[in-house]
Design an enzyme around this catalytic site. Structure first.
Site, PDB file in Angstrom:
ATOM      1  N   SER A  55      37.479  -9.880  25.629  1.00 44.10           N
ATOM      2  CA  SER A  55      38.597 -10.710  25.172  1.00 44.10           C
ATOM      3  C   SER A  55      39.959 -10.151  25.592  1.00 44.10           C
ATOM      4  O   SER A  55      40.915 -10.920  25.753  1.00 44.10           O
ATOM      5  CB  SER A  55      38.559 -10.871  23.656  1.00 44.10           C
ATOM      6  OG  SER A  55      38.633  -9.612  23.018  1.00 44.10           O
TER       7      SER A  55
ATOM      8  N   GLY B  82      34.170 -11.008  23.244  1.00 45.46           N
ATOM      9  CA  GLY B  82      33.007 -10.445  22.575  1.00 45.46           C
ATOM     10  C   GLY B  82      32.043  -9.717  23.477  1.00 45.46           C
ATOM     11  O   GLY B  82      31.094  -9.081  22.992  1.00 45.46           O
TER      12      GLY B  82
ATOM     13  N   ASN C  53      33.927  -3.333  22.765  1.00 43.83           N
ATOM     14  CA  ASN C  53      32.986  -3.988  21.851  1.00 43.83           C
ATOM     15  C   ASN C  53      31.712  -3.172  21.671  1.00 43.83           C
ATOM     16  O   ASN C  53      31.061  -3.270  20.624  1.00 43.83           O
ATOM     17  CB  ASN C  53      32.663  -5.395  22.341  1.00 43.83           C
ATOM     18  CG  ASN C  53      33.849  -6.335  22.175  1.00 43.83           C
ATOM     19  OD1 ASN C  53      34.532  -6.318  21.156  1.00 43.83           O
ATOM     20  ND2 ASN C  53      34.115  -7.135  23.185  1.00 43.83           N
TER      21      ASN C  53
ATOM     22  N   ASP D 126      45.348  -7.228  13.996  1.00 48.20           N
ATOM     23  CA  ASP D 126      44.011  -6.623  13.934  1.00 48.20           C
ATOM     24  C   ASP D 126      43.948  -5.260  14.611  1.00 48.20           C
ATOM     25  O   ASP D 126      42.947  -4.555  14.526  1.00 48.20           O
ATOM     26  CB  ASP D 126      42.946  -7.568  14.515  1.00 48.20           C
ATOM     27  CG  ASP D 126      43.131  -7.835  16.012  1.00 48.20           C
ATOM     28  OD1 ASP D 126      43.982  -7.193  16.662  1.00 48.20           O
ATOM     29  OD2 ASP D 126      42.410  -8.711  16.540  1.00 48.20           O
TER      30      ASP D 126
ATOM     31  N   HIS E 145      43.325  -6.556  19.515  1.00 49.59           N
ATOM     32  CA  HIS E 145      43.804  -7.452  20.569  1.00 49.59           C
ATOM     33  C   HIS E 145      45.302  -7.256  20.792  1.00 49.59           C
ATOM     34  O   HIS E 145      45.997  -6.681  19.949  1.00 49.59           O
ATOM     35  CB  HIS E 145      43.481  -8.902  20.205  1.00 49.59           C
ATOM     36  CG  HIS E 145      42.019  -9.156  20.104  1.00 49.59           C
ATOM     37  ND1 HIS E 145      41.344  -9.128  18.901  1.00 49.59           N
ATOM     38  CD2 HIS E 145      41.091  -9.416  21.059  1.00 49.59           C
ATOM     39  CE1 HIS E 145      40.061  -9.371  19.120  1.00 49.59           C
ATOM     40  NE2 HIS E 145      39.871  -9.551  20.410  1.00 49.59           N
TER      41      HIS E 145
END
Length: 271
Positions: free
Chosen positions: A97, A126, A156, A244, A247
């Site tokens: 992402s 993801g 990830n 978050d 990102h």
């Protein structure tokens, strides 16, 4: 680069000859149980879209799966396959992402610097090393002749807490090996895994990044972005991140661009 394949590539079944097809039809008519084989398998397989892939190591390919949108990961992948096959791309951005979001938060920078370089972004949200390997095995690079591939992957894997740093680095090494096998003329710019806001995960990010320079060599170049996203004592530069703390906001892409763009221009110039 020295990376070596540690899994067996999935080979497509051979297309039956006219004679063998006729025999299959005859046998099917007699038994009433054997269907006629298709010319080629459909790209979207219900066995893949109906659930997540089996557990495995970071160097073992696996399809992606979004529980709320069961078929959409596959559709996204095959859509990118068609774009890549169209050709005309000098640069491919491959990753998760953070790569995908060049088309969102990073779009102003992309339009100014990377669109003119005939770059294509095929990142999927993801993805881990396993999905990247599956995508490469299933056409992600078909028809492409890029001068440079920009790869950022692994965060990830760290977030999943299912593999060690050494195993994640092995998965990234396998991706490099698979790219080199399919596109021996292309250069690869490998980007570091970015720091994250979770203090329990950042030590693992640091361990992965410490291993990645060992993958540099030949047509592979490593670019460490850590200092642009964290202070020397490990604190995130928060202006680059969404709430978050994983990102990126537009300033994060501006930061990447300052390091990435001149290196990419140099690699393209010498291609």
């Amino acid at each position: 680069m020295g990376a070596s394949s540690s899994f067996q590539t999935i080979m497509p079944l051979p297309i039956p000859s006219p004679l063998s097809k006729a025999l299959l039809v005859l046998l099917g008519t007699i038994s009433g149980a054997l269907p006629l084989l298709a010319e080629s398998p459909a790209p979207d397989n219900n066995a893949m879209t109906s659930g997540p892939a089996p557990a495995g190591k970071p160097w073992e390919p696996a399809w992606g799966f979004w529980p709320d949108y069961p078929a959409d990961w596959q559709r996204t992948h095959w859509g990118f396959v068609e774009k890549t096959k169209a050709g005309g791309w000098d640069v491919l951005f491959l990753g998760d992402s953070i790569t995908k979001n060049w088309m969102q938060q990073g779009r102003p920078v992309w339009d100014a610097h990377y669109e003119p370089l005939h770059a294509l972004d095929i990142g999927i949200g993801g993805d881990t090393t396993r999905q990247t390997l599956w995508r490469i095995e299933h056409g992600a690079l078909n028809g492409a002749q890029p001068k440079v591939i920009v790869l950022m992957i692994g965060v990830n894997n760290v977030n999943a807490r299912a593999a060690t740093a050494e195993e994640i680095a092995k998965g990234i090494s396998e991706i490099l090996a698979q790219i080199e096998a399919r596109l021996p003329q292309s250069k690869i710019l490998l980007l570091s895994v970015l720091p994250v806001g979770n203090p329990s995960l950042n030590p693992e990010v640091q361990k992965v990044n410490a291993l990645l320079p060992k993958l540099e060599g030949g047509k592979v170049r490593f670019l460490d972005l850590t200092s642009l996203f964290a202070t020397p004592d490990g604190k995130l530069i928060l202006e680059n991140y969404k709430p978050d703390q994983l990102h990126l906001l537009e300033p994060g892409y501006v930061a990447i661009d300052k390091a990435l763009y001149p290196v990419l221009l140099e690699m393209l110039k010498n291609s």
